[in-house]
Design an enzyme around this catalytic site. Structure first.
Site, PDB file in Angstrom:
ATOM      1  N   ASP A 198       0.813  -1.337   0.032  1.00 55.75           N
ATOM      2  CA  ASP A 198      -0.104   0.040  -0.066  1.00 55.75           C
ATOM      3  C   ASP A 198       0.899   1.341   0.097  1.00 55.75           C
ATOM      4  OD1 ASP A 198      -2.652  -1.315   0.209  1.00 55.75           O
ATOM      5  OD2 ASP A 198      -2.131  -1.788   2.452  1.00 55.75           O
ATOM      6  N   ARG A 234      -0.879   3.296  15.949  1.00 50.69           N
ATOM      7  CA  ARG A 234      -1.038   4.220  15.172  1.00 50.69           C
ATOM      8  C   ARG A 234      -0.960   5.592  15.727  1.00 50.69           C
ATOM      9  NH1 ARG A 234       0.369   1.309  11.017  1.00 50.69           N
ATOM     10  NH2 ARG A 234      -1.167  -0.044  10.099  1.00 50.69           N
ATOM     11  N   ASP A 243      -7.400   1.713  10.571  1.00 49.43           N
ATOM     12  CA  ASP A 243      -6.112   2.445  10.728  1.00 49.43           C
ATOM     13  C   ASP A 243      -6.450   4.008  10.128  1.00 49.43           C
ATOM     14  OD1 ASP A 243      -5.006   0.472  11.771  1.00 49.43           O
ATOM     15  OD2 ASP A 243      -3.978  -0.219  10.086  1.00 49.43           O
ATOM     16  N   SER A 259      -2.056  -8.396   3.856  1.00 44.31           N
ATOM     17  CA  SER A 259      -1.637  -7.230   4.359  1.00 44.31           C
ATOM     18  C   SER A 259      -1.160  -7.336   5.932  1.00 44.31           C
ATOM     19  CB  SER A 259      -2.776  -6.326   4.224  1.00 44.31           C
ATOM     20  OG  SER A 259      -2.792  -5.223   5.059  1.00 44.31           O
TER      21      SER A 259
END
Ligand code: ARG
Length: 391
Positions: A13, A93, A122, A170
């Site tokens: 990504d 995060r 996220d 992922s």
């Protein structure tokens, strides 16, 4: 050219994002890899990929200690488990976003970008921090262009973007856990292929003999393994290896995402599994019954806030204050046996234990059994009156 700062891991990504930001948004890209304990290999990979695709500038920010001391420690004290998953990505995060903001300010960037899809959690976590701490414009190329992973892979091929074989999944990693999504894992009717796991051995490959370990806690935080004092970050790293070698810490769940979708998620959380179990084991010795009920009520509430990208919600801070106050007594030692995916608590001790051997022992007369008779007589008196009534 205007500059954008991109949260960067070197995975599919974020690598695709670099090219998209250059090509479609006409920006010069500064990539930032925040080291939250995803391992030297992954930090190096981010650096190598950034160099290979020729970003404007690449930063590596070592935030490992801060992550352990200011985020994971709160997760440990709160037993922050969401639907069976000791929260790892959700804790990292906010810190990653904070570090990115600092760099974006220093670099005079016009925007901050992330590579999150529009289907996950996220994007909420990054953006809530960026919005509450800055006025940066936010760019989310994968979401804005509504890209599938297949499309990203094709785009990567056309643009000569290097991809590693594990990019089929992922993956998000930090010292507290590894989360794996995508590809065949998306379908709950399929079994997770062995190659999805990296940290935790299968039972067939796990140690053949049970391993005994001790963990010491001080004020709710583990401070030593087998009597060796360690900083939290080193202790977690060591425990990840010990637990992983004993097949502990694989989690395969159906999770309720923030956007309302159910998803099949797989996690490797070896140290987190052992620490959470030990921490709760110690709490059961030290907390009163009421405190235990309260903490069991509070933990999911706290986990929901962290999972739901509400790190800056005042209640999260209030809960931490309250938990910290309670955790000042969670000091003691626990001994465990680890064997092929199982953890058994062998013993626990604490100077703050509320367990009284004299009172409870069947061999002791300290608690006079005859006195209990009076308690029993009046126990459930309302129920007994109710049952005798004719309704
Ligand atoms: N579902 C998990 C969470 O919301 C993990 C998301 C991690 N991201 C990933 N690319 N695997 O905390």
């Amino acid at each position: 050219m205007n500059k954008v700062v991109l949260a960067f891991s070197g995975g599919l990504d974020t690598t695709v994002c670099v090219k998209l930001l250059e090509e479609k948004y006409n920006l010069s890209v500064i990539t930032v890899c925040v080291d939250v304990g995803q391992g030297e290999k992954n930090v190096k990979k981010a650096e190598d990929v950034a160099n290979e695709i020729g970003v404007f500038k690449h930063y590596t920010v070592d935030a490992r200690e801060e992550f352990a001391d200011d985020f994971i420690s709160k997760g440990i004290k709160a037993n922050a488990v969401y639907e069976g998953y000791p929260l790892s990505t959700a804790f990292a995060r906010p810190l990653i976003a904070m570090k990115i903001i600092e760099i974006a300010e220093n670099e005079d960037a016009v925007a901050i970008a992330h590579g999150c899809t529009g289907k996950g959690n996220d994007q909420f976590r990054f953006e809530s921090i960026i919005r509450s701490m800055s006025d940066f414009k936010i760019i989310a190329p994968i979401r804005e262009l509504n890209l599938t992973r297949k499309e990203e892979q094709e785009y990567a091929k056309v643009h000569n973007i290097p991809l590693s074989p594990e990019s089929r999944f992922s993956i998000d990693e930090n010292i507290w856990g590894r989360s794996i999504e995508g590809d065949v894992i998306e379908n709950p009717a399929f079994e997770v292929p062995d190659e999805a796991y990296e940290w935790v051995k299968s039972n067939a490959q796990a140690n053949k003999e049970a391993e005994k370990i001790s963990i010491e806690f001080e004020h709710g935080i583990p401070i030593a393994i087998n009597n060796e004092k360690l900083d939290l970050i080193d202790l977690i790293a060591k425990l990840n290896t010990i637990a992983g070698d004993n097949g502990i810490g694989k989690i395969d769940i159906i999770e309720d995402r923030m956007v309302g979708l159910k998803s099949r998620e797989v996690y490797e959380v070896p140290a987190a599994t052992i620490i959470t179990k030990s921490h709760k084991g110690l709490e059961s010795l030290i907390f009163t019954k009421d405190e235990l009920r309260y903490i069991d009520y509070l933990s999911p509430l706290y986990a929901d806030l962290v999972y739901n990208a509400l790190w800056h919600e005042p209640l999260r801070e209030d809960l931490n204050k309250s938990i910290d106050h309670m955790q000042r007594r969670i000091t003691g030692k626990i001994v465990l046996s680890l064997f092929k995916g199982h953890i058994s608590i062998l013993s626990r001790e604490s100077k703050f234990s509320l367990h009284d051997i004299k009172q409870v022992s069947f061999e002791d007369k300290e608690t006079d059994q005859r006195e209990i008779e009076g308690m029993i007589k009046y126990h459930g008196i309302q129920a007994s009156i109710y049952q005798k009534q004719k309704h």
